[in-house]
Design a protein around this motif. Structure first.
Motif, PDB file in Angstrom:
ATOM      1  N   ASP A  80      21.107 -12.356  -1.140  1.00 22.54           N
ATOM      2  CA  ASP A  80      20.735 -10.988  -1.511  1.00 22.54           C
ATOM      3  C   ASP A  80      19.451 -10.899  -2.339  1.00 22.54           C
ATOM      4  O   ASP A  80      18.566 -10.096  -2.010  1.00 22.54           O
ATOM      5  N   PRO A  81      19.311 -11.657  -3.431  1.00 30.10           N
ATOM      6  CA  PRO A  81      18.068 -11.537  -4.214  1.00 30.10           C
ATOM      7  C   PRO A  81      16.823 -11.908  -3.417  1.00 30.10           C
ATOM      8  O   PRO A  81      15.751 -11.340  -3.646  1.00 30.10           O
ATOM      9  N   ILE A  82      16.962 -12.850  -2.481  1.00 31.91           N
ATOM     10  CA  ILE A  82      15.825 -13.234  -1.640  1.00 31.91           C
ATOM     11  C   ILE A  82      15.449 -12.080  -0.720  1.00 31.91           C
ATOM     12  O   ILE A  82      14.274 -11.725  -0.579  1.00 31.91           O
ATOM     13  N   VAL A  83      16.468 -11.469  -0.100  1.00 33.69           N
ATOM     14  CA  VAL A  83      16.236 -10.319   0.783  1.00 33.69           C
ATOM     15  C   VAL A  83      15.640  -9.163  -0.013  1.00 33.69           C
ATOM     16  O   VAL A  83      14.649  -8.546   0.398  1.00 33.69           O
ATOM     17  N   GLY A  84      16.244  -8.851  -1.177  1.00 32.75           N
ATOM     18  CA  GLY A  84      15.772  -7.734  -1.986  1.00 32.75           C
ATOM     19  C   GLY A  84      14.341  -7.915  -2.459  1.00 32.75           C
ATOM     20  O   GLY A  84      13.528  -6.983  -2.396  1.00 32.75           O
ATOM     21  N   SER A  85      14.008  -9.105  -2.907  1.00 36.52           N
ATOM     22  CA  SER A  85      12.650  -9.363  -3.389  1.00 36.52           C
ATOM     23  C   SER A  85      11.631  -9.257  -2.265  1.00 36.52           C
ATOM     24  O   SER A  85      10.527  -8.735  -2.461  1.00 36.52           O
ATOM     25  N   SER A  86      11.987  -9.725  -1.079  1.00 33.87           N
ATOM     26  CA  SER A  86      11.056  -9.632   0.056  1.00 33.87           C
ATOM     27  C   SER A  86      10.790  -8.170   0.409  1.00 33.87           C
ATOM     28  O   SER A  86       9.678  -7.817   0.815  1.00 33.87           O
ATOM     29  N   ILE A  87      11.788  -7.316   0.231  1.00 34.74           N
ATOM     30  CA  ILE A  87      11.618  -5.882   0.516  1.00 34.74           C
ATOM     31  C   ILE A  87      10.725  -5.232  -0.543  1.00 34.74           C
ATOM     32  O   ILE A  87       9.896  -4.372  -0.228  1.00 34.74           O
ATOM     33  N   ASP A  88      10.864  -5.631  -1.802  1.00 35.45           N
ATOM     34  CA  ASP A  88      10.042  -5.064  -2.881  1.00 35.45           C
ATOM     35  C   ASP A  88       8.557  -5.326  -2.673  1.00 35.45           C
ATOM     36  O   ASP A  88       7.719  -4.528  -3.098  1.00 35.45           O
ATOM     37  N   TYR A  89       8.228  -6.432  -2.049  1.00 36.41           N
ATOM     38  CA  TYR A  89       6.828  -6.779  -1.842  1.00 36.41           C
ATOM     39  C   TYR A  89       6.263  -6.155  -0.564  1.00 36.41           C
ATOM     40  O   TYR A  89       5.113  -6.370  -0.224  1.00 36.41           O
ATOM     41  N   ARG A  90       7.077  -5.359   0.089  1.00 34.81           N
ATOM     42  CA  ARG A  90       6.653  -4.668   1.311  1.00 34.81           C
ATOM     43  C   ARG A  90       6.067  -3.310   0.948  1.00 34.81           C
ATOM     44  O   ARG A  90       6.604  -2.599   0.113  1.00 34.81           O
ATOM     45  N   LYS A  91       4.979  -2.934   1.583  1.00 33.57           N
ATOM     46  CA  LYS A  91       4.337  -1.661   1.287  1.00 33.57           C
ATOM     47  C   LYS A  91       4.985  -0.516   2.079  1.00 33.57           C
ATOM     48  O   LYS A  91       5.619  -0.730   3.096  1.00 33.57           O
ATOM     49  N   ASN A  92       4.776   0.698   1.567  1.00 37.70           N
ATOM     50  CA  ASN A  92       5.273   1.878   2.271  1.00 37.70           C
ATOM     51  C   ASN A  92       4.597   2.005   3.633  1.00 37.70           C
ATOM     52  O   ASN A  92       3.421   1.655   3.794  1.00 37.70           O
ATOM     53  N   ILE A  93       5.355   2.511   4.609  1.00 42.47           N
ATOM     54  CA  ILE A  93       4.785   2.756   5.929  1.00 42.47           C
ATOM     55  C   ILE A  93       4.650   4.266   6.114  1.00 42.47           C
ATOM     56  O   ILE A  93       5.549   4.948   6.616  1.00 42.47           O
TER      57      ILE A  93
END
Length: 471
Positions: A80-93
């Motif tokens: 979960d923390p790996i998935v969540g952190s990867s999403i945080d570094y994603r920009k808005n589309i």
């Protein structure tokens, strides 16, 4: 003094305009709740029926089934923390935002994976065990990629405390609605298909596929009718690493407290859900009673959800959580001491579910407040990372409840599809009522003495954050 008050009111008005804290429309609140409704039509199936599927259909012993829940949920918890952190570094589309796109492809993937977890291939005992582990572990990763963005969405829809309480109420209503329907229709549907020639091995995945389609449609509705208003002004600066994830966790004290409390509340909630089917079949002598009992028990819990925003407005989030926990503890304790009777059990279980639905609903508002606290204290806004760390505690609790259910059944001498001994019957009652009462009592102590992020403190934090934006 007058000038200071006027300035404060001016800042508050500008904050509302900047952060989109105006009251939300009813349609958006309903749409947000529909996300958890869709979630339940895939997640609740595993909590309610997967243990019984493993033991009674796939032929996996209770202790080995317990191991599947423990290992798979722990694996998912650490993912979960790996998935969540990867999403945080994603920009808005564009207008779709950062989190909403996951609701579409995530729900499609999870629906397929849900069906696969309820398949028992014609393999050896070891082969079935390997398949069960693999399918449920992969399912856990799929669930993370859907649930974490959905959970994070609540923190960017609004920063208004009262609106967040209302969103939490709608989310809990969606969750209970899914639990309500899956509890009363899944077993009758499985029995219907088996009576008309389908084997259990076919009936289970067929019914789970039908439920998953409902889940997909609910997430589509959520995607189309929600809006991300709060855009991160303090995006993560440090490069993604395990050290950054751990730092986010240990530096946020309210998050640590919520995680600890959630381990006990969710394990209590889930063990209730998992054990009810055994209680209905063996203690009461009729598995069909489960549908009728759930109709009343889960239906009654909507009372708690209905009054949740009013209770929060009257007492604040923390005291409302403690009130709900106290009601559930008392009802479960009395129920355990009563002789098995469908009417007495259903009445007291309904009161307990009303109680536990309140803290479980408010946690969604608390985690959004904690995300704001993390931005205020660290200078970086990490919605998905923070939510995933909260979700980590839920996965730990789910693994604990699944493990305790399986090991508990094994320890009390449960044997599938035969009349149970008096020791086994008492053990089922203890797992269903006594364990939740003890776990919730511990949770009540934790939230009461350790949680310091009050509604007043959160309001001050929001003003400070938005004042910085206006500078």
């Amino acid at each position: 003094m007058v000038g200071t008050v006027a300035l404060k009111k001016s800042v508050e008005q500008e904050v509302l305009a900047v952060s989109g804290n105006e009251p939300l429309k009813l349609k958006e609140k309903v749409a947000y709740g529909m996300g958890d409704f869709g979630n339940g039509f895939m997640f609740d199936l595993g909590q309610l029926y997967l243990l019984k599927f493993f033991t009674d259909v796939a032929g996996i012993s209770a202790k080995y089934a317990a191991g599947i829940f423990l290992v798979s949920k722990l694996f998912a918890a650490f993912c979960d923390p790996i998935v969540g952190s990867s999403i945080d570094y994603r920009k808005n589309i564009g207008s779709r935002g950062k989190f909403r796109p996951y609701l579409i492809f995530g729900s499609l993937a999870l629906a397929i994976l849900t069906v696969f977890t309820f398949i028992s291939p014609n393999l050896s005992g070891t082969g079935k065990l390997i398949y069960a582990y693999a399918s449920y572990m992969i399912w856990g990763i799929g669930y993370s990629f859907l649930n974490i963005p959905y959970g994070s969405l609540g923190s960017v829809v609004t920063q208004n405390s009262e609106e967040r309480a209302k969103l939490a109420s709608f989310r809990q209503a969606g969750s209970l609605g899914a639990l309500f329907l899956t509890s009363i229709i899944v077993m009758p549907l499985i029995l219907f298909f088996t009576k008309h020639g389908a084997h259990d091995k076919l009936a289970y995945p067929l019914v789970m596929g039908m439920m998953s389609i409902v889940g997909i449609l609910a997430f589509i509705f959520c995607y189309r009718n929600t809006k991300e208003r709060v855009v991160a002004q303090h995006a993560p600066k440090e490069k993604l690493s395990a050290k950054v994830i751990v730092k986010t966790f240990i530096s946020n004290k309210p998050l640590l407290v919520l995680v600890l409390m959630t381990i006990f509340t969710i394990s209590a909630y889930n063990i209730k859900s998992a054990m009810l089917v055994y209680f209905a079949e063996y203690n009461l002598g009729n598995v069909s009673l489960m549908a009728y009992m759930n109709f009343i028990i889960i239906g009654s819990s909507f009372i708690g959800v209905l009054f949740l925003p009013k209770l929060v407005k009257l007492f604040g989030k923390k005291k409302t959580v403690m009130l709900g926990l106290g009601v559930s503890i008392i009802a479960d304790s009395i129920n355990f001491m009563m002789p098995p009777n469908v009417y007495i059990f259903t009445f007291l279980a309904s009161i307990a579910f009303i109680g536990i639905s309140i803290p479980n609903g408010i946690t969604w508002a608390l985690v959004s407040d904690i995300i704001d606290y993390g931005e205020w204290s660290s200078g970086e806004r990490k919605e998905a990372t923070t939510y995933s760390l909260f979700n980590f505690s839920r996965k730990l609790a789910q693994s604990l409840s699944g493990f305790l259910s399986g090991i508990g059944l094994a320890l009390v001498g449960y044997v599938p599809n035969v009349a149970q001994t008096s020791t086994a019957l008492l053990g089922i009652r203890g797992l269903l009522m006594l364990y939740p009462a003890v776990a919730l009592a511990i949770a009540m102590i934790i939230i009461g003495f350790m949680y310091k992020l009050t509604d007043k403190k959160h309001a001050e934090i929001i003003l400070e954050l938005q004042a910085k934006v206006l500078q």
